[in-house]
Design a protein around this motif. Structure first.
Motif, PDB file in Angstrom:
ATOM      1  N   GLN A 137       0.824  -1.204   0.000  1.00 28.07           N
ATOM      2  CA  GLN A 137       0.000   0.000   0.000  1.00 28.07           C
ATOM      3  C   GLN A 137       0.857   1.252   0.000  1.00 28.07           C
ATOM      4  OE1 GLN A 137      -2.648   0.290   3.322  1.00 28.07           O
ATOM      5  NE2 GLN A 137      -3.915   1.850   2.408  1.00 28.07           N
ATOM      6  N   ILE A 138       1.944   1.271   0.766  1.00 30.85           N
ATOM      7  CA  ILE A 138       2.819   2.436   0.828  1.00 30.85           C
ATOM      8  C   ILE A 138       3.526   2.644  -0.503  1.00 30.85           C
ATOM      9  CG2 ILE A 138       4.918   3.386   1.881  1.00 30.85           C
ATOM     10  CD1 ILE A 138       4.070   2.123   4.495  1.00 30.85           C
ATOM     11  N   ASP A 139       4.063   1.565  -1.094  1.00 34.48           N
ATOM     12  CA  ASP A 139       4.744   1.678  -2.377  1.00 34.48           C
ATOM     13  C   ASP A 139       3.813   2.245  -3.440  1.00 34.48           C
ATOM     14  OD1 ASP A 139       7.269   0.861  -1.717  1.00 34.48           O
ATOM     15  OD2 ASP A 139       6.906  -1.250  -2.152  1.00 34.48           O
ATOM     16  N   LEU A 141       1.285   4.252  -3.036  1.00 31.26           N
ATOM     17  CA  LEU A 141       1.007   5.662  -2.797  1.00 31.26           C
ATOM     18  C   LEU A 141       2.171   6.559  -3.213  1.00 31.26           C
ATOM     19  CD1 LEU A 141      -0.766   5.506   0.682  1.00 31.26           C
ATOM     20  CD2 LEU A 141      -1.784   6.242  -1.466  1.00 31.26           C
ATOM     21  N   VAL A 142       3.399   6.116  -2.981  1.00 32.95           N
ATOM     22  CA  VAL A 142       4.556   6.955  -3.297  1.00 32.95           C
ATOM     23  C   VAL A 142       5.122   6.678  -4.679  1.00 32.95           C
ATOM     24  CG1 VAL A 142       5.188   7.150  -0.878  1.00 32.95           C
ATOM     25  CG2 VAL A 142       6.207   5.350  -2.251  1.00 32.95           C
ATOM     26  N   ALA A 168      10.267   6.027   2.001  1.00 32.66           N
ATOM     27  CA  ALA A 168       9.479   5.413   3.067  1.00 32.66           C
ATOM     28  C   ALA A 168      10.375   4.965   4.214  1.00 32.66           C
ATOM     29  CB  ALA A 168       8.678   4.232   2.524  1.00 32.66           C
ATOM     30  N   THR A 185       7.464  15.284   6.251  1.00 29.31           N
ATOM     31  CA  THR A 185       6.999  15.622   4.915  1.00 29.31           C
ATOM     32  C   THR A 185       7.992  16.545   4.216  1.00 29.31           C
ATOM     33  OG1 THR A 185       4.664  15.396   5.537  1.00 29.31           O
ATOM     34  CG2 THR A 185       5.147  16.729   3.592  1.00 29.31           C
ATOM     35  N   LEU A 190       7.447  13.280   0.827  1.00 31.13           N
ATOM     36  CA  LEU A 190       6.255  12.440   0.780  1.00 31.13           C
ATOM     37  C   LEU A 190       5.012  13.250   1.110  1.00 31.13           C
ATOM     38  CD1 LEU A 190       7.559   9.256   2.646  1.00 31.13           C
ATOM     39  CD2 LEU A 190       7.256   9.537   0.188  1.00 31.13           C
ATOM     40  N   ASP A 191       3.877  12.786   0.605  1.00 22.47           N
ATOM     41  CA  ASP A 191       2.605  13.409   0.932  1.00 22.47           C
ATOM     42  C   ASP A 191       2.282  13.160   2.406  1.00 22.47           C
ATOM     43  OD1 ASP A 191      -0.619  12.972   1.091  1.00 22.47           O
ATOM     44  OD2 ASP A 191      -0.097  14.519  -0.370  1.00 22.47           O
ATOM     45  N   THR A 193      -0.455  12.365   3.777  1.00 20.17           N
ATOM     46  CA  THR A 193      -1.265  11.159   3.959  1.00 20.17           C
ATOM     47  C   THR A 193      -0.393   9.916   4.030  1.00 20.17           C
ATOM     48  OG1 THR A 193      -3.082  12.192   2.736  1.00 20.17           O
ATOM     49  CG2 THR A 193      -3.160   9.808   3.007  1.00 20.17           C
ATOM     50  N   VAL A 194       0.642   9.879   3.190  1.00 18.86           N
ATOM     51  CA  VAL A 194       1.550   8.736   3.180  1.00 18.86           C
ATOM     52  C   VAL A 194       2.342   8.669   4.484  1.00 18.86           C
ATOM     53  CG1 VAL A 194       3.485   7.664   1.981  1.00 18.86           C
ATOM     54  CG2 VAL A 194       1.724   8.842   0.675  1.00 18.86           C
ATOM     55  N   LEU A 197       0.241   7.266   7.181  1.00 18.92           N
ATOM     56  CA  LEU A 197       0.080   5.817   7.040  1.00 18.92           C
ATOM     57  C   LEU A 197       1.322   5.087   7.543  1.00 18.92           C
ATOM     58  CD1 LEU A 197      -1.417   3.332   6.017  1.00 18.92           C
ATOM     59  CD2 LEU A 197      -0.485   3.776   3.745  1.00 18.92           C
TER      60      LEU A 197
END
Length: 216
Positions: A137-139, A141-142, A168, A185, A190-191, A193-194, A197
Motif C-alpha cells: 500500500q505504501i509503495d 502511494l509513493v 518510506a 513531509t 512524501l505526501d 497522507t503517506v 500511514l
C-alpha cells in the motif's frame, strides 16, 4: 483527425501507450483494468468475429512519468488483444505474479518484435511481454519502485530481496527520532497522507516489539 485525438476518443481521454520499435517498453502504476470491445483503427467501428461475437481486449491504464506537453497527465492505456499471442503473454504474466493485476500494482509492457504474417497477408502482428508486480500500500502511494522486465527463472538461493522504497524507509527512521509529520513531509517530499500511514504502521510495529520485551 490527429493520432492524439483518435487516442483520446478510443480510450475515453487517456493516451494510448506507444510502441514503435522492438524493445520499446513502458512502466507505471495501474489505475484501472477493464475489458472493452475492440474497434477498427481510424473509424472506431466495433469489431466482431465471423460468428457475431464481439472481439474483446484488455485495457490496462497506468500512471507514468511521461509528459508530452503541459496538459499531459501521464496516464497511458495499454491495449491487449483478448486472443492469440498477446493474451497468452498476459496470462503468463498473471501466472508469474500469482494474481490478476489490480489498481496499485506495477505493470510493464514491452514490445518484443513481430509474429508470423497471417495467411491472408497484411502486416505481421506485434508481440509483447508483460510483467506484473504486486505492490504494498505504501509503495503504491509513493509511486513504488519500477517493475523490472521478466528475468529468467532463478533458484530461491540465488534470489535477492527487493530494496525498500528509500523515502518510506527514511520516514520510518525520522518517526523513530520523534520528528513530527510536518517535519518528515518536508524532509522526504512524501505526501502528508503517506507519512501518516507509515506512522500508523511503524507505531504498531514498535508497540509489538515493546510488548515482547516487557512480556505484555
Amino acid at each position: 483527425m490527429s493520432i492524439d485525438n483518435l487516442d483520446s476518443l478510443l480510450s475515453g481521454g487517456t493516451k494510448s501507450a506507444k510502441f514503435e520499435n522492438p524493445g520499446d517498453t513502458i512502466t507505471g502504476v495501474i489505475t484501472e483494468v477493464t475489458t472493452r470491445q475492440k474497434t477498427e483503427f481510424g473509424t472506431g467501428k466495433p469489431q466482431f468475429w465471423d460468428d457475431g461475437l464481439p472481439q474483446q481486449q484488455i485495457v490496462v491504464t497506468i500512471q507514468t512519468t511521461l509528459a508530452e506537453d503541459e496538459d499531459d497527465d501521464g496516464l497511458r492505456a495499454i491495449y491487449i488483444k483478448g486472443w492469440g499471442a498477446q493474451l497468452k503473454a498476459f496470462r503468463a504474466a498473471v501466472q508469474a505474479a500469482g494474481a490478476k493485476p489490480e489498481k496499485g500494482d506495477d505493470f510493464t509492457a514491452t514490445f518484443t518484435g513481430y509474429g508470423p504474417k497471417a495467411p491472408t497477408g497484411g502486416f505481421p502482428p506485434k508481440t509483447y511481454q508483460y510483467a506484473i508486480r504486486k505492490l504494498s500500500q505504501i509503495d503504491a502511494l509513493v509511486g513504488g519502485p519500477a517493475a523490472a522486465a521478466p528475468a529468467a527463472p532463478t533458484t530461491p538461493a540465488a534470489a535477492t530481496p527487493t530494496a525498500a522504497n528509500p523515502a518510506a524507509e527514511q520516514a520510518k527512521g525520522l518517526i523513530g527520532l520523534g520528528l513530527s509529520d510536518e517535519q518528515i513531509t518536508a524532509a522526504t517530499g512524501l505526501d502528508a497522507t503517506v507519512v501518516a500511514l507509515i506512522r500508523s504502521q511503524t507505531g504498531g510495529a514498535l508497540a509489538a516489539a515493546a510488548g515482547a520485551q516487557t512480556g505484555f
